[in-house]
Structures are given as C-alpha cells and as structure tokens.
Motif scaffolding. Structure first.
Motif, PDB file in Angstrom:
ATOM      1  N   UNK A  55       1.896  -2.226 -10.457  1.00 52.83           N
ATOM      2  CA  UNK A  55       0.152  -2.448 -10.594  1.00 52.83           C
ATOM      3  C   UNK A  55      -0.131  -4.133  -9.713  1.00 52.83           C
ATOM      4  N   UNK A  56       0.006  -4.537  -8.670  1.00 50.20           N
ATOM      5  CA  UNK A  56       0.092  -5.986  -7.807  1.00 50.20           C
ATOM      6  C   UNK A  56      -1.558  -5.548  -8.135  1.00 50.20           C
ATOM      7  N   UNK A  57      -2.006  -4.772  -7.599  1.00 51.54           N
ATOM      8  CA  UNK A  57      -3.737  -4.894  -7.073  1.00 51.54           C
ATOM      9  C   UNK A  57      -4.114  -5.089  -8.786  1.00 51.54           C
ATOM     10  N   UNK A  65       1.269  -1.035  -0.342  1.00 51.72           N
ATOM     11  CA  UNK A  65       0.108   0.221  -0.340  1.00 51.72           C
ATOM     12  C   UNK A  65       0.607   1.216  -0.456  1.00 51.72           C
ATOM     13  N   UNK A  66       0.748   2.179  -1.131  1.00 51.34           N
ATOM     14  CA  UNK A  66       1.531   3.538  -1.346  1.00 51.34           C
ATOM     15  C   UNK A  66       1.612   4.164   0.409  1.00 51.34           C
ATOM     16  N   UNK A  75       1.029 -11.547  -3.740  1.00 50.63           N
ATOM     17  CA  UNK A  75       1.914 -12.899  -4.239  1.00 50.63           C
ATOM     18  C   UNK A  75       2.791 -12.182  -5.820  1.00 50.63           C
ATOM     19  N   UNK A  76       1.314 -11.640  -6.761  1.00 51.59           N
ATOM     20  CA  UNK A  76       2.177 -10.808  -7.447  1.00 51.59           C
ATOM     21  C   UNK A  76       3.328  -9.746  -7.199  1.00 51.59           C
ATOM     22  N   UNK A  77       2.797  -9.116  -6.453  1.00 52.02           N
ATOM     23  CA  UNK A  77       4.286  -8.346  -6.281  1.00 52.02           C
ATOM     24  C   UNK A  77       5.354  -9.186  -5.649  1.00 52.02           C
ATOM     25  N   UNK A  78       5.832  -9.897  -5.217  1.00 57.34           N
ATOM     26  CA  UNK A  78       6.539 -11.200  -4.840  1.00 57.34           C
ATOM     27  C   UNK A  78       7.202 -11.646  -6.471  1.00 57.34           C
ATOM     28  N   UNK A 124       3.359  -1.899  -4.289  1.00 56.54           N
ATOM     29  CA  UNK A 124       1.877  -2.400  -5.455  1.00 56.54           C
ATOM     30  C   UNK A 124       1.201  -0.370  -5.207  1.00 56.54           C
ATOM     31  N   UNK A 125       1.400   0.124  -6.441  1.00 56.00           N
ATOM     32  CA  UNK A 125       0.946   1.337  -7.028  1.00 56.00           C
ATOM     33  C   UNK A 125       0.956   1.284  -8.819  1.00 56.00           C
TER      34      UNK A 125
END
Length: 187
Positions: free
Chosen positions: A120-122, A74-75, A136-139, A94-95
């Motif tokens: 933009x992992x979210x 989270x930013x 999981x996407x960000x990792x 994640x942004x």
C-alpha cells in the motif's frame, strides 16, 4: 548489471519521475541506459508506461516476456502490463490488499515463478503527507525486500539529487519507510 524494468501507472503517479530515478541510477553505475515512454491519455488518470533498460541493450522497448521487474503504481495497470514479465521475475504492485488481486493472474504468476508483492504505497505516502510520493514508497519497498539488485546508498543518492528542494526531506523519509516495510515483509 543488465535489468529490464517496466514502470506502469496512470498520469499523475510519477511514472516519468520514477524512470528518471532508474536512468540516473544507471548513469551513477556507469551502465548504458535505454528507455521509452508510452503515453495514452497521460493527463491525470490516463495510462502511462515507461520501459527502462540498464546495461547493454539494443532497443529501447521491453519485449513481452523479457522484463525483470514490473513496478505497477495502479492495480489495473498491472493486468495490462504483466505480460512483459519473464519467468522468475519480480512484480511490485501499489495496492492495499493482495486478496483483491485477480486470483487467476496470481496463479499464472506462480506458475512462471514470478514473485508478486502487493504494498500500500499510496496509503503510506498519504499517511506521511505526500500522496504524490507513492512511487518512491513502492521503489523503497522493493529495495527493502532484498529481491532487487539495487543498492540502498545509490538509490538514496539519486533520490537526493533528483528531488525538488521542497520535497527532499519528505521523499527521503517516505523512501526509508518503504525500505523498512520491505524488510519486514521478508518474514
């Protein structure tokens, strides 16, 4: 391998699951693992920070200016936790739009040779059907950049072992998508 990691976000973003991923990775690699979590108002929306140390460390918490990697889900949590990063470290946030990030902070990171990646992992996780898997996407993205010392097969095995059966296939797809997008960011 000796690595100090900060995982920062808000309740509901999978910070504790992410810390389990790195704990299991350390076990798989035969490393000593120490860690601690701090919970503010950790129900959905409250600040949650996990400190993870892989390798031989004495204390479970990461001191300011010593972290190798910050994963910020989270930013705003990035601003609260960027002080943990040491010179030459990595920051994955994640942004969707890096241009939205505070330019003075970006300049500060550049002066300290801290590599900053906004991803933009979210958005990716939501597009694929599980906003809960943004962590999981960000990792996966971080692994794909080639900047971390983690191994694809090891992380995928850990994710396979930790994911609930109902989430497994989607988690693996989201992870792989993050990895591929991380590879594309190298250009």
């Amino acid at each position: 391998m000796k690595t100090q990691i900060i995982l920062a976000g808000v309740g509901g973003q999978g910070i504790l699951f992410s810390s389990r991923i790195f704990s299991e990775l350390g076990l798989k690699l035969g490393l000593e693992i120490t860690g601690a979590e701090t919970h503010g108002m950790s129900q959905r929306g409250g600040s949650v920070v996990a400190h993870m140390k892989l390798g031989g460390f004495q204390s479970p918490t990461v001191r300011g200016g010593t972290a190798d990697i910050l994963y910020s889900f989270e930013e705003k949590e990035t601003y609260r936790n960027v002080h943990f990063l040491k010179n030459g470290s990595l920051c994955f946030v994640n942004m969707a739009d890096k241009d939205r990030f505070n330019q003075k902070i970006l300049q500060h990171l550049e002066k300290k040779d801290i590599v900053f990646h906004a991803f933009d992992a979210t958005g990716i996780a939501l597009e694929m059907g599980s906003v809960r898997a943004a962590n999981i996407s960000l990792i996966g993205f971080s692994l794909g950049t080639g900047l971390t010392s983690f191994d694809y097969k090891d992380l995928k095995d850990v994710l396979r072992r930790l994911s609930r059966k109902a989430d497994l296939d989607l988690n693996l797809k989201i992870f792989d998508t993050g990895v591929e997008l991380g590879k594309k960011s190298r250009n």
